[in-house]
Design a protein around this motif. Structure first.
Motif, PDB file in Angstrom:
ATOM      1  N   LYS A 196      -7.111 -10.921 -14.568  1.00 35.74           N
ATOM      2  CA  LYS A 196      -6.556 -11.313 -12.827  1.00 35.74           C
ATOM      3  C   LYS A 196      -5.570 -10.886 -12.683  1.00 35.74           C
ATOM      4  O   LYS A 196      -4.129 -10.470 -12.102  1.00 35.74           O
ATOM      5  CB  LYS A 196      -5.991 -12.951 -12.936  1.00 35.74           C
ATOM      6  CG  LYS A 196      -7.715 -13.483 -13.117  1.00 35.74           C
ATOM      7  CD  LYS A 196      -7.162 -15.091 -12.909  1.00 35.74           C
ATOM      8  CE  LYS A 196      -8.755 -16.314 -12.501  1.00 35.74           C
ATOM      9  NZ  LYS A 196      -8.741 -17.074 -12.953  1.00 35.74           N
ATOM     10  N   GLN A 197      -4.610 -10.641 -13.957  1.00 36.88           N
ATOM     11  CA  GLN A 197      -2.988 -10.162 -13.995  1.00 36.88           C
ATOM     12  C   GLN A 197      -3.171  -8.813 -13.122  1.00 36.88           C
ATOM     13  O   GLN A 197      -2.457  -7.974 -12.177  1.00 36.88           O
ATOM     14  CB  GLN A 197      -2.752 -10.236 -15.038  1.00 36.88           C
ATOM     15  CG  GLN A 197      -1.338  -9.741 -15.384  1.00 36.88           C
ATOM     16  CD  GLN A 197      -0.176 -10.683 -14.035  1.00 36.88           C
ATOM     17  OE1 GLN A 197      -0.200 -12.064 -13.939  1.00 36.88           O
ATOM     18  NE2 GLN A 197       0.519  -9.871 -13.464  1.00 36.88           N
ATOM     19  N   LEU A 198      -4.050  -7.851 -14.339  1.00 39.97           N
ATOM     20  CA  LEU A 198      -4.504  -6.438 -14.019  1.00 39.97           C
ATOM     21  C   LEU A 198      -4.450  -6.325 -11.806  1.00 39.97           C
ATOM     22  O   LEU A 198      -4.268  -5.672 -11.130  1.00 39.97           O
ATOM     23  CB  LEU A 198      -5.251  -5.823 -14.082  1.00 39.97           C
ATOM     24  CG  LEU A 198      -5.290  -4.762 -14.740  1.00 39.97           C
ATOM     25  CD1 LEU A 198      -4.271  -4.102 -15.642  1.00 39.97           C
ATOM     26  CD2 LEU A 198      -6.169  -3.670 -15.605  1.00 39.97           C
ATOM     27  N   LEU A 199      -5.443  -6.629 -11.504  1.00 32.24           N
ATOM     28  CA  LEU A 199      -5.555  -7.344 -10.036  1.00 32.24           C
ATOM     29  C   LEU A 199      -4.508  -6.924  -9.471  1.00 32.24           C
ATOM     30  O   LEU A 199      -4.864  -7.069  -8.009  1.00 32.24           O
ATOM     31  CB  LEU A 199      -6.965  -8.858  -9.817  1.00 32.24           C
ATOM     32  CG  LEU A 199      -8.499  -7.739 -10.583  1.00 32.24           C
ATOM     33  CD1 LEU A 199      -9.325  -8.985  -9.405  1.00 32.24           C
ATOM     34  CD2 LEU A 199      -8.980  -6.591 -10.090  1.00 32.24           C
ATOM     35  N   LYS A 200      -3.861  -8.344 -10.025  1.00 32.39           N
ATOM     36  CA  LYS A 200      -2.131  -8.697  -9.267  1.00 32.39           C
ATOM     37  C   LYS A 200      -1.663  -7.763  -9.161  1.00 32.39           C
ATOM     38  O   LYS A 200      -1.104  -6.913  -7.752  1.00 32.39           O
ATOM     39  CB  LYS A 200      -1.632  -9.780  -9.495  1.00 32.39           C
ATOM     40  CG  LYS A 200      -2.661 -11.149  -9.331  1.00 32.39           C
ATOM     41  CD  LYS A 200      -2.354 -12.160 -10.160  1.00 32.39           C
ATOM     42  CE  LYS A 200      -2.460 -13.491  -9.769  1.00 32.39           C
ATOM     43  NZ  LYS A 200      -2.453 -14.723 -11.132  1.00 32.39           N
ATOM     44  N   ASP A 201      -1.621  -7.105 -10.195  1.00 30.15           N
ATOM     45  CA  ASP A 201      -0.977  -5.678 -10.151  1.00 30.15           C
ATOM     46  C   ASP A 201      -1.254  -4.083  -9.958  1.00 30.15           C
ATOM     47  O   ASP A 201      -0.052  -3.660  -8.687  1.00 30.15           O
ATOM     48  CB  ASP A 201      -0.428  -5.235 -11.509  1.00 30.15           C
ATOM     49  CG  ASP A 201       0.104  -5.809 -12.540  1.00 30.15           C
ATOM     50  OD1 ASP A 201       0.886  -7.209 -12.039  1.00 30.15           O
ATOM     51  OD2 ASP A 201      -0.216  -6.222 -13.688  1.00 30.15           O
ATOM     52  N   ALA A 202      -2.826  -4.125  -9.019  1.00 32.51           N
ATOM     53  CA  ALA A 202      -3.046  -3.093  -8.494  1.00 32.51           C
ATOM     54  C   ALA A 202      -2.799  -3.538  -7.086  1.00 32.51           C
ATOM     55  O   ALA A 202      -2.452  -2.899  -6.607  1.00 32.51           O
ATOM     56  CB  ALA A 202      -4.618  -3.151  -8.839  1.00 32.51           C
ATOM     57  N   ALA A 203      -2.915  -4.594  -6.304  1.00 35.76           N
ATOM     58  CA  ALA A 203      -2.335  -4.902  -5.445  1.00 35.76           C
ATOM     59  C   ALA A 203      -1.253  -5.170  -4.870  1.00 35.76           C
ATOM     60  O   ALA A 203      -1.053  -4.065  -3.744  1.00 35.76           O
ATOM     61  CB  ALA A 203      -2.848  -6.598  -4.142  1.00 35.76           C
ATOM     62  N   SER A 204      -0.085  -5.170  -5.812  1.00 38.47           N
ATOM     63  CA  SER A 204       1.008  -4.615  -5.445  1.00 38.47           C
ATOM     64  C   SER A 204       1.667  -2.944  -5.092  1.00 38.47           C
ATOM     65  O   SER A 204       2.456  -2.742  -4.655  1.00 38.47           O
ATOM     66  CB  SER A 204       1.865  -6.002  -5.976  1.00 38.47           C
ATOM     67  OG  SER A 204       2.315  -5.466  -7.470  1.00 38.47           O
ATOM     68  N   PHE A 205       0.883  -2.932  -6.873  1.00 31.10           N
ATOM     69  CA  PHE A 205       0.646  -1.675  -6.802  1.00 31.10           C
ATOM     70  C   PHE A 205       0.484  -0.445  -5.903  1.00 31.10           C
ATOM     71  O   PHE A 205       1.433   0.254  -5.149  1.00 31.10           O
ATOM     72  CB  PHE A 205       0.274  -0.748  -7.362  1.00 31.10           C
ATOM     73  CG  PHE A 205      -0.226   1.475  -7.489  1.00 31.10           C
ATOM     74  CD1 PHE A 205       1.305   1.406  -8.360  1.00 31.10           C
ATOM     75  CD2 PHE A 205      -1.308   1.403  -7.285  1.00 31.10           C
ATOM     76  CE1 PHE A 205       0.942   2.853  -8.277  1.00 31.10           C
ATOM     77  CE2 PHE A 205      -1.616   2.878  -7.444  1.00 31.10           C
ATOM     78  CZ  PHE A 205      -0.295   3.499  -7.812  1.00 31.10           C
ATOM     79  N   LEU A 206      -0.431  -1.536  -4.594  1.00 24.07           N
ATOM     80  CA  LEU A 206      -0.737  -0.053  -3.721  1.00 24.07           C
ATOM     81  C   LEU A 206       0.778  -0.848  -2.486  1.00 24.07           C
ATOM     82  O   LEU A 206       1.102   0.257  -1.916  1.00 24.07           O
ATOM     83  CB  LEU A 206      -2.074  -1.222  -2.633  1.00 24.07           C
ATOM     84  CG  LEU A 206      -2.479  -0.110  -1.427  1.00 24.07           C
ATOM     85  CD1 LEU A 206      -4.192  -0.943  -2.019  1.00 24.07           C
ATOM     86  CD2 LEU A 206      -2.073  -0.940   0.302  1.00 24.07           C
TER      87      LEU A 206
END
Length: 1372
Positions: free
Chosen positions: A822-832
């Motif tokens: 879940k954390q990884l997905l949040k990070d990827a979304a904010s990376f975008l």
């Protein structure tokens, strides 16, 4: 592999390891396919190939690599050499044969041993003197050659053999082929097929501007001094500052297209088919012909040939006429009975063979034109016959059977791929079947929507119907049976097919042996979305529940798994970054999966393992998926995320996943290095274990070593074993190295991403087992934890696609893991939001990305992994950027894209309610509401409206495309714009405060013609080419007669030519290092291979030709440059479209090479054409326009049209100042160019003023000592002298009147050489002789850059290059 330089760090080792892996044989498959993934076919056109070559950041890393590990490199080169050898063996060794056809002189033909006999047939059917023959055999010493035999397998066929063309008896099939071929010859100059978008024909207008071919014929036309004959004045609408944007010049009239009439009518006779008694006389079919002289004849096609019979329209008399003119070819027969036919047919064929082949070869995928003139509809037997017979489910070239698409698609995948010839054969087969399948699927989808196909479930309501046509399964993009109810209903059902297609594309690119996907094409037509898929053998006979042995058919309630599937999918897990995970099924049992739950595995009756429903291959995008109780990182929240989207299927793009993993990898290296340094500092006091000091050296240096790191790590077997999840362990070191590299490369353009890379293992010096040292193990563990790696001993990031899927439950023991994911997905979304969007804007600011229209903008977003649903966010970000004024072009294109996409969404549902008879009225009404200033657009209802209304109430299940309401007619402009504004708000979170088209145009500086082009291209509308008056307030701009057609918009997979692509890249790398000759050879080789796989027409071939032309030009071979660039322009027009931004750029290059070849008038015509197209596509206010105007100004200066020249150059100066800032070197150059023209006009004061501006910029930017500054100050001195001399002369005249002794003034027309030199400079072709010292500095600089390792793009000339190729061409 590297394909899109914009965001690739320069340390990518270019493509050598791959070739090595090939020779090693081991693991070659994955490698070869790996390159496919990265050349994303975002819009079906991968121009990507191009970028890499220009600024080829790839190169630096490569040279670095070479120095750092000499041993490895030697092997690599060996590998590559042998690979080239292999190719050359295939290509050359052609030989010549003599061909003797009846009634012609024998002629020589160059053939290659790989060709089939059939290819000689094709050549003969195209040659001017033998084109009318179709039914013949080739004989060598009396033996008939087999059509499908390769020439090398024929005994006795050698240099100089004589092949005889022998006429054979006809069959019905052969007679049909003959008539079709004659019809094609008669229509060969007729563009109507291109306008109608059939048979892969498309338009090309280059020859109108070059007066035919550019080669020698161009040179012949010079009489005397060429300067006098040039008419340089452009049409009014092309001049800077003109507001007029006419549409008609988009398709200039080609005089060849006024066809010479050979026949009035050629059609099948009503007496077909022949009765039994005539069949036994050899009658095959009857034709009815009217000659130009108005002679009506009836012709029998018999086994012996064609002859006149005595039938008339109403009486059947099959007896031969007297004379019967029996001829083996229809052309011979007609030439005897009609003098006009004989004369015109010969002239027509002469013209046909003079055209450039690229103007007539079919393209691999259909390109549609959004404008067309009114074409007369003439009688055409073949077209009529096609429409009613052969095309409805039968492909004419396979007699008597439909094609089994699934079998063809899967068999081509199974072809062997061990060596280059095999791979070429395989890729060619895959590509051919794909393009055939896409064409058939498109035809089928149109037939389905037009109501010409019977549904397989006719009892259900229209939206739920499914169809089978020509062995392809069609379904509509609606939410049937509430399948997507949880996910957003119809909106989800509309998004699922494109997601699924992206999944198919990704799995296809990884290309795992034994895992099969369905042929998939998504077609949008008349407001409906149709998915076309090949059919798994046996699936229609059984229920889905029985067939699915892996995955879930109810979104995760019941889930099953299968060991074979897990094993196959495991192989895709690293390249696609999919994590293997467990979920609970309805009985609370744990089930292991290696894909999302929706992904279903079905074993077909053919025993193959198929996967389908790949819509969740990539992880969800949390910015558009609000989940209760989950909080996004602050970067996302600041931008107003998470937002509610139309559906819950929003997922991240593959490009984003890769950029994110790459970003995390750099983080991982930095953290580990930092910790090891700290340890080392602590250790230095005690010095116990030398091993650690050993370990800490390389990582601290810089990231480029990561590549070595990896190679080293797999060189030591112990390291490979230590790797926790290395999928294969290998003992053979040579193949191990490339293999690990390839693994990472598979899907990310960077080799080192995501391999199991143990940092410490890498430099395992004398240390026996590297991970024994607890301290360094802890370092790696910490770094892994920090970046979210799924393994504790190596860097490896993968995503679990099922997180946040409604209905999916995870076992209790994996809670930690799920949290991590879940954390990884949040990070990827904010990376975008926090990295990718700013990097896009930065690239637009420094002009390394220059979008010119909606398509190129979308592509720029996609390359960086940004979905188009972020468009509003991107525009908002630009709005807050301090340098907003320099991004005005970007804003304008973005807003016009956003508005036309909103209009497209509305148009889609609008069209679904329109019945066929009202289609043109409805489309013209919509365009009026969208673009016309006329405030009360009223729709014209078709007159028979009332009649059809009553009838259709009774029919419940109509075909999908037959709405019968007239709701569409009540749409008003103000209502439509209200809807567009609310759509923009709800879909893109973007506020448009405008109630009408005129307000929008006014507020954002848009052009109506550009909006018209964008909406037409997006929705498939084709309009009549004429001048539209959008601004009239008294009558609407469009009438129903202006809407000519509506075409499908097609999305499909683009199979890649991987070997060719590797050659292309090695060629680019060589060019970057300044080895032009070697680079040129490699690119030529790549061109051969591309042709081998794709045939003659393809976007990637276009990129190849463009680079070749540029190399030819730099190496001084101007005629060759001209010939290659001409091909590139023709191909770009045909494959991408006549006004595609790439085509505009190809025109500009061609103009430069024409100028260098002394063809000045042609160069000007081409530049004017490019300017017209650019004005239409994006308007005058665009950074690209500055380059174009500088080019035009320089050429005009060269032909002494000073006033005109100034208009263009001053416009370029204004635009450059706006987009590059007034202190930019580009602006200094612009000032200099303007000053030169003023000097030629002897207006020295203005010249001085401009040159001073330029001088100031050079001085401030470069310092006094720089040669540019010195040059400028020299020129200033010279201008001052000239000005003084002129003043003296004037004073003399004033003083002494007419008897003054006047010193002759030197007014110099600029020399062509000096103009060309300036042209080269502005087009980014600079010849720099570098000294040894420069080289050293350059190397140091490049290494420093690499250590900084910024993610952005470094623009540095590559090392040891005697010249710099700094291409300023934005290939988006």
């Amino acid at each position: 592999m590297v394909s899109k330089t914009d965001d690739i760090p320069p340390s990518v080792p270019n493509c050598k390891p791959v070739d090595l892996a090939d020779e090693a044989g081991d693991g070659a498959q994955d490698t070869k396919e790996s390159s496919k993934t990265h050349l994303k076919d975002s819009c079906g056109c991968g121009h990507s190939a191009d970028t890499a070559m220009v600024n080829g950041d790839g190169a630096h890393g490569h040279t670095d690599e070479a120095e750092s590990k000499p041993d490895g490199n030697a092997e690599v080169d060996g590998g590559e050499e042998s690979n080239e050898q292999e190719v050359i063996v295939i290509q050359d060794t052609g030989f010549t044969v003599k061909i003797q056809a009846p009634g012609t002189e024998p002629f020589d033909l160059q053939v290659s041993p790989q060709e089939m006999v059939q290819e000689i047939h094709q050549v003969l059917m195209d040659r001017e003197d033998t084109c009318h023959r179709t039914c013949f055999s080739l004989q060598l010493e009396g033996n008939v050659l087999d059509n499908f035999a390769e020439l090398k397998s024929i005994e006795g066929l050698q240099e100089g053999s004589l092949l005889k063309v022998v006429e054979e008896p006809y069959t019905v099939r052969e007679a049909r082929i003959h008539v079709r071929h004659i019809r094609d010859l008669l229509k060969s100059l007729d563009p109507s097929d291109a306008y109608n978008g059939v048979d892969c024909n498309s338009l090309s207008f280059l020859s109108i501007f070059t007066d035919g071919d550019l080669g020698d014929s161009g040179k012949r036309k010079k009489k005397g001094n060429e300067l006098e004959q040039i008419d340089c004045t452009p049409p009014e609408h092309i001049l800077p500052g003109s507001k007029d944007r006419p549409l008609v010049p988009l398709q200039p009239q080609n005089k060849d297209w006024k066809p010479m009439q050979c026949l009035k009518v050629l059609t099948m006779s009503g007496w077909n088919p022949p009765p039994g008694n005539r069949k036994m006389h050899g009658d095959l079919m009857y034709l009815y012909i009217v000659t130009v002289e108005e002679r009506h004849v009836s012709v029998t096609a018999s086994t012996r040939g064609f002859y006149l019979n005595q039938s008339t329209t109403y009486t059947f008399n099959p007896k031969p006429a007297n004379p019967s003119f029996l001829s083996h070819s229809l052309v011979e027969l007609l030439s005897q009975i009609s003098p006009a036919f004989k004369k015109n047919f010969t002239a027509l064929q002469k013209k046909r063979v003079q055209r450039h082949p690229f103007e007539r070869i079919a393209t691999p995928f259909q390109v549609y034109s959004w404008t067309a003139p009114q074409v007369d509809h003439a009688m055409d037997c073949v077209r009529a016959e096609d429409a009613y017979t052969s095309r409805l489910g039968y492909e004419e070239h396979i007699p008597g059977q439909t094609r089994d698409w699934n079998e063809e698609l899967q068999t081509t995948r199974e072809l062997p791929r061990k060596n280059l010839p095999e791979r070429l054969l395989r890729e060619r087969a895959i590509f051919k079947v794909h393009s055939d399948f896409a064409a058939a699927a498109t035809r089928g989808a149109m037939a389905v929507i037009d109501g010409n196909v019977m549904a397989i479930n006719p009892g259900e309501e229209t939206r739920m119907q499914m169809f089978i046509w020509n062995n392809i399964f069609f379904s509509l993009g609606f939410d049937v049976r509430d399948h997507y109810r949880e996910l957003g209903g119809d909106a989800a059902a509309h998004a699922a097919p494109t997601n699924d297609l992206n999944g198919v594309r990704a799995y296809g690119a990884v290309d795992v042996e034994g895992l099969y996907t369905l042929g998939t094409v998504v077609v949008d037509y008349r407001g409906y979305r149709v998915t076309a898929q090949s059919i798994i053998p046996g699936i229609l006979e059984r229920e889905q529940e029985q067939s699915v042995i892996y995955g879930s058919i109810d979104f995760g309630k019941t889930v099953v798994s299968h060991t074979k599937y897990l094993e196959l999918l495991e192989k895709t897990s690293r390249p696609l970054k999919v994590q293997r995970h467990s979920v609970l099924n309805e009985k609370n049992d744990t089930v292991e999966l290696c894909s999302s739950v929706e992904c279903k595995g079905i074993i077909g009756n053919d025993g193959r393992h198929y996967i389908l429903d790949l819509l969740r291959t990539f992880p969800p995008d949390l910015n558009f998926l609000p989940v209760d109780g989950e909080v996004l990182p602050p970067e996302s929240q600041r931008q107003g995320f998470p937002r509610q989207h139309r559906h819950r299927l929003a997922c991240l793009r593959q490009e984003l996943i890769e950029a994110f993993v790459e970003h995390r990898y750099l983080l991982f290296m930095k953290m580990a290095a930092l910790q090891l340094m700290q340890q080392k500092a602590n250790k230095d006091t005690k010095t116990d274990t030398p091993a650690i000091t050993e370990t800490s050296e390389t990582p601290t240096e810089s990231k480029p070593d990561a590549t070595q790191t990896q190679t080293a790590s797999s060189d030591s077997p112990s390291a490979t074993d230590a790797s926790t999840d290395s999928t294969r362990t290998t003992s053979d070191n040579t193949s191990a190295a490339p293999q690990t590299e390839t693994e990472g490369e598979e899907n990310s353009s960077k080799p080192t991403t995501n391999g199991p890379l143990e940092l410490t293992a890498a430099q395992n010096g004398e240390c026996k087992s590297p991970l024994e040292d607890p301290k360094s193990r802890e370092v790696v563990l910490n770094a892994c934890k920090a970046v979210g790696s799924i393994s504790n001993t190596s860097f490896d990031i993968r995503f679990n696609p099922d997180i946040f899927s409604p209905g999916v439950r995870f076992p209790d023991n994996s809670t930690d893991d799920v949290q991590k994911q879940k954390q990884l997905l949040k990070d990827a979304a904010s990376f975008l939001v926090s990295c990718q969007i700013p990097s896009l804007v930065k690239d637009c600011l420094d002009h390394s990305a220059v979008p010119m229209d909606g398509a190129t903008l979308t592509e720029a977003l996609h390359q960086r992994g940004i979905n188009v649903r972020y468009l509003g966010t991107v525009l908002e970000f630009v709005d807050k950027t301090p340098a907003k004024a320099q991004l005005e072009h970007f804003c304008r294109i973005g807003i016009s894209e956003l508005i036309t996409r909103c209009a497209k969404h509305i148009f889609k549902t609008y069209l679904q309610g329109v019945e066929l008879s009202a289609l043109s009225a409805a489309v013209s009404h919509f365009l009026n509401c969208f673009l016309s200033s006329f405030p009360d657009a009223v729709a014209h209802l078709p007159p028979d409206e009332l009649v059809s209304r009553r009838k259709s109430r009774k029919r419940r299940n109509r075909v999908p495309g037959s709405g019968d309401n007239t709701a569409w007619a009540s749409l008003t402009p103000s209502e439509l714009w209200k809807n567009i504004a609310s759509e923009a708000q709800s879909y893109y979170q973007f506020t448009i405060q405008c109630e009408s088209v005129d307000q929008v145009v006014e507020k954002y500086g848009l052009q109506k013609i550009t909006l018209l082009r964008e909406i037409s291209v997006k929705t498939g509308i084709q309009i009549l080419i004429k001048e539209y008056n959008f601004d009239s307030r008294h009558k609407p701009a469009f009438t129903e007669e202006d809407i000519l057609n509506i075409f499908p918009v097609v999305k499909h997979v683009n199979p890649k030519a991987s070997d060719a692509f590797h050659f292309f890249q090695s060629g680019q790398a060589k060019v970057q290092q300044g080895f032009l000759k070697e680079g040129c050879e490699l690119i030529n080789e790549a061109l051969n291979l591309f042709n081998n796989v794709y045939g003659a027409m393809h976007v990637e071939i276009c990129a190849c030709l463009r680079l070749l032309a540029r190399l030819n030009y730099i190496m001084g071979d101007h005629p060759e440059a001209l010939s290659n660039q001409q091909k590139a322009v023709l191909m770009s027009e045909r494959v991408l479209g006549i006004e595609h931004p790439n085509t505009i750029q190809e025109y500009m290059h061609l103009a430069l090479y024409c100028f260098a070849n002394g063809q000045l008038s042609t160069a000007l015509k081409l530049l004017y054409r490019a300017r017209y197209l650019l004005l239409m596509v994006c308007g005058e206010d665009h950074p690209e326009m500055a380059l174009l105007d500088s080019n035009i100004g320089l050429v005009l200066h060269g032909v002494m049209e000073y006033d005109l020249s100034l208009r263009f150059l001053e416009n370029a100066l204004t635009i450059n100042t706006k987009y590059h800032g007034s202190r930019s070197l580009k602006v200094a150059l612009s000032h200099h160019l303007v000053a030169r023209v003023y000097e030629s006009k002897a207006e020295f004061r203005s010249a001085l003023q401009h040159e001073k501006e330029g001088y100031t910029i050079y001085k401030n930017q470069m310092g006094e000592a720089h040669e540019k500054t010195k040059e400028s100050s020299e020129y200033l001195k010279y201008l001052t002298q000239q000005a003084v001399a002129l003043q003296r002369t004037m004073n003399e005249i004033y003083k002494n009147g007419s008897n003054a002794s006047i010193m002759p003034l030197k007014f110099t027309a600029p020399s062509m050489a000096s103009v060309l030199e300036q042209l080269n400079i502005i087009n980014g072709i600079i010849f720099i002789p570098l000294s040894q010292k420069d080289l050293e500095n350059l190397k140091a600089e490049v290494q420093r850059r690499q250590q900084l390792q910024e993610l952005g793009k470094t623009e540095e000339p590559a090392e040891d290059s005697p010249l710099e190729l700094e291409d300023k061409i934005p290939v988006d």
